[in-house]
Design a protein around this motif. Sequence first.
Motif, mmCIF file in Angstrom:
data_model
loop_
_atom_site.group_PDB
_atom_site.id
_atom_site.type_symbol
_atom_site.label_atom_id
_atom_site.label_comp_id
_atom_site.label_asym_id
_atom_site.label_seq_id
_atom_site.Cartn_x
_atom_site.Cartn_y
_atom_site.Cartn_z
ATOM 1 N N LYS A 25 -24.987 -54.143 -29.570
ATOM 2 C CA LYS A 25 -24.814 -54.532 -30.975
ATOM 3 C C LYS A 25 -25.077 -53.347 -31.895
ATOM 4 N N VAL A 26 -26.097 -52.544 -31.560
ATOM 5 C CA VAL A 26 -26.400 -51.362 -32.366
ATOM 6 C C VAL A 26 -25.224 -50.391 -32.325
ATOM 7 N N LYS A 27 -24.671 -50.162 -31.134
ATOM 8 C CA LYS A 27 -23.524 -49.253 -31.000
ATOM 9 C C LYS A 27 -22.342 -49.760 -31.819
ATOM 10 N N SER A 28 -22.062 -51.042 -31.691
ATOM 11 C CA SER A 28 -20.931 -51.633 -32.398
ATOM 12 C C SER A 28 -21.121 -51.540 -33.912
ATOM 13 N N LYS A 29 -22.332 -51.826 -34.378
ATOM 14 C CA LYS A 29 -22.606 -51.744 -35.818
ATOM 15 C C LYS A 29 -22.460 -50.304 -36.296
ATOM 16 N N ALA A 30 -22.969 -49.350 -35.517
ATOM 17 C CA ALA A 30 -22.856 -47.942 -35.901
ATOM 18 C C ALA A 30 -21.389 -47.539 -36.008
ATOM 19 N N CYS A 31 -20.575 -47.962 -35.060
ATOM 20 C CA CYS A 31 -19.148 -47.628 -35.097
ATOM 21 C C CYS A 31 -18.469 -48.250 -36.308
ATOM 22 N N ASP A 32 -18.809 -49.489 -36.610
ATOM 23 C CA ASP A 32 -18.232 -50.154 -37.784
ATOM 24 C C ASP A 32 -18.612 -49.430 -39.073
ATOM 25 N N ILE A 33 -19.876 -49.051 -39.184
ATOM 26 C CA ILE A 33 -20.350 -48.376 -40.398
ATOM 27 C C ILE A 33 -19.679 -47.013 -40.551
ATOM 28 N N VAL A 34 -19.578 -46.258 -39.460
ATOM 29 C CA VAL A 34 -18.965 -44.930 -39.524
ATOM 30 C C VAL A 34 -17.472 -45.052 -39.841
ATOM 31 N N LEU A 35 -16.811 -46.064 -39.292
ATOM 32 C CA LEU A 35 -15.395 -46.285 -39.600
ATOM 33 C C LEU A 35 -15.216 -46.600 -41.091
ATOM 34 N N LYS A 36 -16.113 -47.423 -41.638
ATOM 35 C CA LYS A 36 -16.053 -47.733 -43.080
ATOM 36 C C LYS A 36 -16.303 -46.480 -43.909
ATOM 37 N N GLN A 37 -17.193 -45.610 -43.421
ATOM 38 C CA GLN A 37 -17.416 -44.337 -44.124
ATOM 39 C C GLN A 37 -16.124 -43.555 -44.193
ATOM 40 N N GLY A 38 -15.396 -43.530 -43.082
ATOM 41 C CA GLY A 38 -14.121 -42.799 -43.049
ATOM 42 C C GLY A 38 -13.115 -43.383 -44.019
#
Length: 162
Positions: free
Chosen positions: A144-157
Amino acid sequence: MKITTRLLCVAVFGSVMLTPAAHAASWQDQLSSAAGQLSQNNTAQQGGLSLSSLTGLLNGGNQALSADTMNNAAGVMSWCAKNKLSSLTSTENIKSQVMDKLGLSTKEQTQDTNYLQGLQGLLNTKNGEQLNLSNIGSTPLAEKVKSKACDIVLKQGVNFLS
């Protein structure tokens, strides 16, 4: 003679009563040691992150899982896509646009340390910490932490491109 017999009985009785207490203390020490080793093993298997640390990352604000630089975010997006933690199509598309905007499209420019660290799953957070997404474990909470991190970084992009 009666006094000697009584003293002997008291001594035997006392030693019988103290022996279980000594064994109980020994068992308690062994259990405590085993619990400590188990805790160390769990922490090592999760890349040095305890259950409470993972929970803190999940429940923390986006700062805890946001990339410090867009170069690092671009690398992390590649890592996320490669590990199937986000949609490959949209992640690769956004990552390519971010790299173009940052000027990271040539081979020399992709040698940026932050970008290379991101490719390895090393997220340099806005909190000034580094989170190794590759090494935090495979427990449901770690995923879940990995998935959330990926979602947040994608939104940053996405926000960077706006």
